[in-house]
Design a protein around this motif. Structure first.
Motif, short mmCIF file in Angstrom:
data_model
loop_
_atom_site.label_atom_id
_atom_site.label_comp_id
_atom_site.label_asym_id
_atom_site.label_seq_id
_atom_site.Cartn_x
_atom_site.Cartn_y
_atom_site.Cartn_z
N ARG A 9 0.83 -1.21 0.00
CA ARG A 9 0.00 0.00 0.00
C ARG A 9 0.87 1.26 0.00
N GLY A 42 -4.68 13.46 -13.44
CA GLY A 42 -5.57 12.32 -13.61
C GLY A 42 -4.82 11.01 -13.71
N MET A 88 0.86 7.81 -6.97
CA MET A 88 -0.01 6.68 -6.67
C MET A 88 -0.04 5.78 -7.91
N LEU A 90 -1.63 2.49 -9.77
CA LEU A 90 -2.83 1.67 -9.77
C LEU A 90 -2.73 0.59 -10.84
N PHE A 103 -9.96 -2.31 -10.35
CA PHE A 103 -8.68 -1.77 -9.90
C PHE A 103 -8.23 -2.42 -8.60
N GLY A 104 -6.92 -2.42 -8.41
CA GLY A 104 -6.37 -2.74 -7.10
C GLY A 104 -6.48 -1.52 -6.19
N SER A 105 -6.03 -1.68 -4.95
CA SER A 105 -6.16 -0.59 -3.97
C SER A 105 -5.08 0.47 -4.13
N GLY A 106 -4.09 0.20 -4.97
CA GLY A 106 -3.07 1.20 -5.23
C GLY A 106 -1.84 1.06 -4.34
N TYR B 35 -16.86 5.99 -12.23
CA TYR B 35 -16.19 5.35 -11.11
C TYR B 35 -16.19 6.32 -9.93
N GLN B 37 -13.80 6.97 -6.45
CA GLN B 37 -12.55 6.61 -5.79
C GLN B 37 -12.50 7.30 -4.43
N GLY B 40 -7.08 7.04 -0.88
CA GLY B 40 -6.20 5.91 -0.60
C GLY B 40 -6.64 4.59 -1.19
N GLU B 41 -7.66 4.61 -2.02
CA GLU B 41 -8.16 3.38 -2.63
C GLU B 41 -8.18 3.50 -4.15
N GLY B 42 -8.39 2.35 -4.82
CA GLY B 42 -8.54 2.39 -6.26
C GLY B 42 -9.96 2.75 -6.66
N PRO B 43 -10.17 3.21 -7.89
CA PRO B 43 -11.53 3.52 -8.36
C PRO B 43 -12.40 2.27 -8.38
N LEU B 45 -16.02 0.82 -10.09
CA LEU B 45 -17.02 1.06 -11.13
C LEU B 45 -18.41 1.20 -10.51
N LEU B 86 -13.66 11.00 -5.27
CA LEU B 86 -13.32 11.47 -6.61
C LEU B 86 -14.18 10.69 -7.60
N LEU B 88 -14.92 9.76 -11.40
CA LEU B 88 -14.23 9.70 -12.69
C LEU B 88 -15.17 9.18 -13.76
N LYS B 106 -10.33 13.70 -15.79
CA LYS B 106 -9.47 13.99 -14.64
C LYS B 106 -10.23 13.94 -13.32
#
Lengths: 112, 114
Positions: A9, A42, A88, A90, A103-106, B35, B37, B40-43, B45, B86, B88, B106
């Protein structure tokens, strides 16, 4: 539902280090992607892969490489980390021919 | 060239208010997605719209795809702090875009204050 796992993470690395970011999916999907996300810019595509050992450059591949030796794992490599690669990161997959990405959590990478 | 323009870029509102965010392009897209977000997490859907003029609802969220398939909107009714994040939009195809990778806007950063 498919699960996308990114190995870390948070990471802090020094300038010049070689950095590996790992992404693993728990199914057998072909299409995998690496993005970086920065405020005001973005999501920008770095590399993607549509099968084992197959890769294509995205919009900003400079300073990065990728590896896909097994279908479930897609690795992003920073050959020599620089401070402008603080970001970050992803990982995403496209499950089959569906419309969306998962997506993963990043991984929040800081290069000092 | 930014194929998908989102507006506003930032939005801060009070709990209970309604809001609309926009995703616009001069290009035609075969489909558009939204999406969300969280920090601290991924987007994640939320929805895909495919047909021009299509409207989809997800609880308090209403998504619309423009008749010409060049734009989309997201309307939130009675916003709650849990809607903070966020937002998207993303699309397949589009002039200069691609049918093998998504084009992302963006984003609109929404803050809902209690």
């Amino acid at each position: 539902d498919v699960k996308v796992t990114q190995s870390s993470r948070y990471l802090v690395k020094r300038t010049g280090e070689k950095v590996f970011l790992e992404c693993v999916q728990d199914m057998d999907h072909e299409n995998m992607f690496w993005y970086r996300q920065d405020p005001g810019l973005g999501l920008r595509l770095i590399y993607f892969s549509y099968d084992v050992k197959m890769k294509e450059k995205g919009d900003i591949p400079e300073g990065y490489s990728v590896s896909r030796e097994k279908k479930e794992r897609f690795s992003l490599i920073l050959e020599s980390a620089s401070t402008n690669q603080t970001s970050m990161y992803l990982c995403a997959i496209r499950p089959g021919q569906t419309y969306g990405y998962t997506f993963g959590s990043g991984t929040r990478l800081t290069v000092v | 060239t930014q194929l998908l323009e989102q507006s506003p870029q930032f939005l801060s509102i009070q709990e209970g208010e309604n809001l609309t965010v926009y995703c616009n392009s001069s290009s035609v897209f075969s489909s558009l997605q939204w999406y969300r977000q969280e920090p601290g997490e991924g987007p994640v859907l939320l929805v895909t719209v495919v047909t021009g003029g299509e409207v989809k609802k997800l609880k308090r969220l209403t998504f619309q795809f423009g008749d010409a398939r060049k734009d989309s909107s997201l309307h939130i009714t009675a916003a709650q702090p849990g809607d903070t994040g966020l937002y998207l939009c993303a699309g397949w195809g589009g002039s200069g875009g691609s049918n093998y990778k998504l084009t992302f806007g963006k984003g609109t950063l929404l803050t809902v204050n209690p």
